[in-house]
Design a protein around this motif. Structure first.
Motif, PDB file in Angstrom:
ATOM      1  N   ASP A  94      -1.046  -3.351  -8.732  1.00  0.00           N
ATOM      2  CA  ASP A  94      -2.283  -3.732  -9.654  1.00  0.00           C
ATOM      3  C   ASP A  94      -2.847  -4.837  -8.818  1.00  0.00           C
ATOM      4  O   ASP A  94      -3.037  -5.887  -9.247  1.00  0.00           O
ATOM      5  CB  ASP A  94      -2.049  -4.007 -10.887  1.00  0.00           C
ATOM      6  CG  ASP A  94      -3.280  -4.137 -11.431  1.00  0.00           C
ATOM      7  OD1 ASP A  94      -4.387  -3.790 -11.164  1.00  0.00           O
ATOM      8  OD2 ASP A  94      -3.154  -4.694 -12.889  1.00  0.00           O
ATOM      9  N   LEU A  95      -2.948  -4.465  -7.509  1.00  0.00           N
ATOM     10  CA  LEU A  95      -3.546  -5.459  -6.309  1.00  0.00           C
ATOM     11  C   LEU A  95      -4.844  -4.808  -5.786  1.00  0.00           C
ATOM     12  O   LEU A  95      -4.733  -3.646  -5.553  1.00  0.00           O
ATOM     13  CB  LEU A  95      -2.499  -6.066  -5.393  1.00  0.00           C
ATOM     14  CG  LEU A  95      -1.439  -6.854  -6.029  1.00  0.00           C
ATOM     15  CD1 LEU A  95      -0.415  -6.815  -4.972  1.00  0.00           C
ATOM     16  CD2 LEU A  95      -1.884  -8.243  -6.463  1.00  0.00           C
ATOM     17  N   LEU A 126       7.388  -8.808  -1.932  1.00  0.00           N
ATOM     18  CA  LEU A 126       6.111  -9.322  -2.298  1.00  0.00           C
ATOM     19  C   LEU A 126       5.911 -10.082  -3.536  1.00  0.00           C
ATOM     20  O   LEU A 126       4.607 -10.448  -4.011  1.00  0.00           O
ATOM     21  CB  LEU A 126       5.200  -7.932  -2.724  1.00  0.00           C
ATOM     22  CG  LEU A 126       5.115  -7.059  -1.288  1.00  0.00           C
ATOM     23  CD1 LEU A 126       4.477  -5.638  -1.842  1.00  0.00           C
ATOM     24  CD2 LEU A 126       3.899  -7.569  -0.510  1.00  0.00           C
ATOM     25  N   GLY A 127       6.806  -9.968  -4.296  1.00  0.00           N
ATOM     26  CA  GLY A 127       6.757 -10.836  -5.966  1.00  0.00           C
ATOM     27  C   GLY A 127       5.864 -10.153  -6.743  1.00  0.00           C
ATOM     28  O   GLY A 127       5.337 -10.464  -7.764  1.00  0.00           O
ATOM     29  N   LYS A 128       6.215  -8.738  -6.454  1.00  0.00           N
ATOM     30  CA  LYS A 128       5.227  -7.896  -7.440  1.00  0.00           C
ATOM     31  C   LYS A 128       6.081  -6.625  -7.864  1.00  0.00           C
ATOM     32  O   LYS A 128       6.878  -5.988  -7.140  1.00  0.00           O
ATOM     33  CB  LYS A 128       3.911  -7.357  -6.831  1.00  0.00           C
ATOM     34  CG  LYS A 128       2.823  -8.586  -6.470  1.00  0.00           C
ATOM     35  CD  LYS A 128       2.206  -8.910  -7.678  1.00  0.00           C
ATOM     36  CE  LYS A 128       1.186 -10.157  -7.511  1.00  0.00           C
ATOM     37  NZ  LYS A 128       0.587 -10.707  -8.608  1.00  0.00           N
ATOM     38  N   LYS A 129       5.737  -6.125  -9.061  1.00  0.00           N
ATOM     39  CA  LYS A 129       6.141  -4.601  -9.496  1.00  0.00           C
ATOM     40  C   LYS A 129       5.123  -3.461  -9.668  1.00  0.00           C
ATOM     41  O   LYS A 129       4.103  -4.061  -9.848  1.00  0.00           O
ATOM     42  CB  LYS A 129       6.845  -4.936 -10.950  1.00  0.00           C
ATOM     43  CG  LYS A 129       8.210  -5.677 -11.048  1.00  0.00           C
ATOM     44  CD  LYS A 129       8.812  -5.394 -12.288  1.00  0.00           C
ATOM     45  CE  LYS A 129       9.983  -6.146 -12.167  1.00  0.00           C
ATOM     46  NZ  LYS A 129      10.767  -6.152 -13.568  1.00  0.00           N
ATOM     47  N   ASP A 141      14.036   4.381  -4.164  1.00  0.00           N
ATOM     48  CA  ASP A 141      13.964   3.222  -5.243  1.00  0.00           C
ATOM     49  C   ASP A 141      14.241   2.012  -4.581  1.00  0.00           C
ATOM     50  O   ASP A 141      13.677   0.829  -4.923  1.00  0.00           O
ATOM     51  CB  ASP A 141      14.913   3.979  -6.168  1.00  0.00           C
ATOM     52  CG  ASP A 141      14.207   5.015  -6.987  1.00  0.00           C
ATOM     53  OD1 ASP A 141      13.099   5.298  -6.965  1.00  0.00           O
ATOM     54  OD2 ASP A 141      14.968   5.456  -7.764  1.00  0.00           O
ATOM     55  N   ASP A 142      15.468   2.031  -3.834  1.00  0.00           N
ATOM     56  CA  ASP A 142      15.891   0.605  -3.256  1.00  0.00           C
ATOM     57  C   ASP A 142      15.015   0.186  -2.297  1.00  0.00           C
ATOM     58  O   ASP A 142      14.648  -1.006  -2.027  1.00  0.00           O
ATOM     59  CB  ASP A 142      17.255   1.024  -2.626  1.00  0.00           C
ATOM     60  CG  ASP A 142      18.042  -0.157  -2.247  1.00  0.00           C
ATOM     61  OD1 ASP A 142      18.287  -1.185  -3.163  1.00  0.00           O
ATOM     62  OD2 ASP A 142      18.193  -0.502  -0.776  1.00  0.00           O
ATOM     63  N   ILE A 143      14.214   1.095  -1.331  1.00  0.00           N
ATOM     64  CA  ILE A 143      13.245   0.689  -0.495  1.00  0.00           C
ATOM     65  C   ILE A 143      12.146  -0.068  -1.251  1.00  0.00           C
ATOM     66  O   ILE A 143      11.769  -1.409  -0.681  1.00  0.00           O
ATOM     67  CB  ILE A 143      12.805   1.783   0.380  1.00  0.00           C
ATOM     68  CG1 ILE A 143      13.901   2.253   1.437  1.00  0.00           C
ATOM     69  CG2 ILE A 143      11.476   1.471   1.032  1.00  0.00           C
ATOM     70  CD1 ILE A 143      13.560   3.762   2.007  1.00  0.00           C
ATOM     71  N   HIS A 144      11.603   0.442  -2.252  1.00  0.00           N
ATOM     72  CA  HIS A 144      10.508  -0.026  -3.047  1.00  0.00           C
ATOM     73  C   HIS A 144      10.813  -1.113  -3.873  1.00  0.00           C
ATOM     74  O   HIS A 144       9.974  -2.274  -3.982  1.00  0.00           O
ATOM     75  CB  HIS A 144       9.985   1.128  -3.986  1.00  0.00           C
ATOM     76  CG  HIS A 144       9.167   2.140  -3.174  1.00  0.00           C
ATOM     77  ND1 HIS A 144       7.881   2.460  -3.196  1.00  0.00           N
ATOM     78  CD2 HIS A 144       9.514   2.924  -2.187  1.00  0.00           C
ATOM     79  CE1 HIS A 144       7.457   3.230  -2.519  1.00  0.00           C
ATOM     80  NE2 HIS A 144       8.597   3.688  -1.845  1.00  0.00           N
ATOM     81  N   ARG A 145      12.169  -1.349  -4.086  1.00  0.00           N
ATOM     82  CA  ARG A 145      12.740  -2.511  -5.045  1.00  0.00           C
ATOM     83  C   ARG A 145      12.735  -3.668  -3.973  1.00  0.00           C
ATOM     84  O   ARG A 145      12.254  -4.852  -4.233  1.00  0.00           O
ATOM     85  CB  ARG A 145      14.152  -2.251  -5.473  1.00  0.00           C
ATOM     86  CG  ARG A 145      14.696  -3.480  -5.989  1.00  0.00           C
ATOM     87  CD  ARG A 145      16.091  -3.195  -6.495  1.00  0.00           C
ATOM     88  NE  ARG A 145      16.888  -2.976  -5.395  1.00  0.00           N
ATOM     89  CZ  ARG A 145      17.329  -4.208  -4.520  1.00  0.00           C
ATOM     90  NH1 ARG A 145      17.254  -5.243  -4.823  1.00  0.00           N
ATOM     91  NH2 ARG A 145      18.208  -3.921  -3.651  1.00  0.00           N
TER      92      ARG A 145
END
Length: 463
Positions: free
Chosen positions: A156-157, A323-326, A313-317
């Motif tokens: 949501d950016l 980034l400090g974002k989910k 999942d681990d790459i995106h985590r």
């Protein structure tokens, strides 16, 4: 008693003088050769006396099968007629890919098939090939990179988040993504996948656990990538809590790494031994799902597919943490896998080798190239395509032809024109190597509905 167990030892126990002895010796040498001969003989005696108690055992299950219902090894001729099939975008597909599908459709186990508009020739099934079979799985119909998949995280950016952050985002990709045969993360992540029974109950898979643990969260070479880019949604999506507009996103493409590659190699070998075929189709050897090896491959394949998801999942985590974002939503799908699905009212094994599942309402992501958009899609559930769509643009030039026809200078010009930053990457993945994704999408409007696009801006690949 000598240290090495022989066929004579098994005959003394009462084993029949047939292939059961060869199977037993093969399993013992593969999985139990470091153990004492006396212990192995005691276990072998129990298997001989009560084979039905050992059918699910990783080592002895195949031996028990050889004693009770031996797998019949016979040369399989191709049928004279093909199973029914459909081809989408036929004029854009090379003849060799079509011939590979035609051969697959003549297998005695073939029920129906389809070819996607990005198709090109491969090993066994063509890339972009879909094949439904009767209670049999073809390891090379799944492919070497089991569970190779796409994963798109939309944040949501606004798209403007990218502006002025090139250096920061390049550093995030350099520090938090790993590629190729040897790169791994310094700080390893644990995952529930490693507690799965398959890692303890299938001896061949058990030996791959350490490799799988080390490679979690890494990507392969070749056409695998992690990209920052812009998602454009054409309409509101309340289910994602996102409206129409442009958003910052991360897209990754990779599979099951060494775990999947080793599983594919092992069970392809077993399939070719059990299912001899004419030379031109020997890569299409199959395993009956009612056999020990067929059942074991099915379990191992599903494990590799789930492991591929765990890697994404681990790459995106890791990237989200940097980034400090989910992300607000993640859209993902396999494209090298086999599923049990209903086809014409009966359960079949549907192989999709380089094809995206596109059942009615099913979400997926179909990438273009590093300078062409990818497409967020929703399946229309087209039965003629076996509920499938393309997995990308498809190759126009082979890797060898890329090296003959293109230079790094050519690639830099194309990247500059598209305002794309590339970290890593080789000539064989030049943007020019791929078909026009827009043409591919135009040839599958009856297969998927387009919900939005992903435009790459910063691309990380293997060197």
């Amino acid at each position: 008693m000598g240290n090495k167990l022989s066929g004579k030892d098994l005959i003394k126990l009462g084993f029949p003088k047939n292939n059961a002895i060869n199977i037993a010796l093969g399993q013992i040498n593969r999985y139990r050769k470091k153990e004492k001969k006396e212990r192995i003989l005691l276990e072998a005696k129990q298997v001989l006396l009560n084979p039905e108690k050992f059918t699910a055992d990783g080592t002895w299950g195949k031996v028990a099968e050889g004693l009770t219902k031996p797998v019949e090894v016979k040369f399989n001729e191709l049928m004279n007629t093909r199973a029914p099939f459909s081809i989408f975008g036929e004029n854009e597909i090379d003849e060799q890919a079509k011939r590979q599908l035609y051969d697959a459709l003549k297998l005695p186990i073939a029920v129906s098939g389809a070819l996607m508009p990005d198709a090109h020739s491969g090993y066994g099934l063509p890339i972009g090939g879909v094949l439904a079979t009767d209670n049999a799985v073809i390891p090379y119909g799944v492919g070497v990179d089991i569970g190779c998949r796409m994963s798109l995280s939309i944040f949501d950016l606004p798209a403007s988040f990218l502006k002025g952050k090139d250096h920061m985002l390049v550093q995030i990709l350099k520090e938090h993504t790993k590629f190729g045969m040897t790169e791994t993360h310094k700080i390893k992540a644990d995952h529930e996948i490693f507690a799965r029974n398959e890692f303890s109950e299938i001896p061949f898979v058990k030996a791959l656990l350490d490799k799988a643990y080390k490679q979690l969260g890494t990507s392969g070479g070749g056409n695998h990538f992690v990209e920052f880019g812009i998602v454009d949604l054409t309409s509101d999506h309340p289910e994602w809590k996102m409206g129409a507009g442009s958003y910052f996103a991360v897209l990754s493409h990779s599979g099951s790494r060494g775990l999947g590659a080793n599983i594919a190699k092992q069970y392809t070998y077993l399939a070719t031994k059990q299912c001899p075929l004419p030379k031109q189709v020997q890569h299409l050897a199959w395993l009956d799902l009612d056999t020990h090896d067929g059942h074991e491959y099915w379990l191992a394949m599903n494990l590799a597919g789930d492991y591929a998801k765990a890697c994404h999942d681990d790459i995106h985590r890791r990237i989200g943490k940097a980034l400090g974002k989910k992300p607000s939503v993640t859209i993902e799908n396999h494209h090298n896998f086999a599923w049990k699905e209903i086809v014409d009212g009966q359960e079949r094994i549907v192989h999709r080798k380089g094809a995206t599942p596109a059942a009615k309402g099913e979400l997926g992501i179909i990438p273009g190239s590093m300078t062409a958009p990818g497409f967020i899609v929703r399946g229309k559930g087209n039965a003629e395509s076996l509920n499938s769509a393309s997995h990308g643009a498809g190759r126009l030039f082979s890797r060898a032809k890329c090296k003959q026809n293109f230079t790094q200078s050519d690639i830099k010009k194309v990247l500059a024109a598209a305002d794309v930053t590339l970290v890593g990457g080789n000539i064989d993945e030049a943007p020019m190597a791929y078909k026009d994704i827009r043409k591919v999408m135009a040839n599958q409007t009856e297969l998927v509905e387009v919900l939005g696009t992903f435009t790459p801006k910063i691309v990380r690949m293997d060197r």
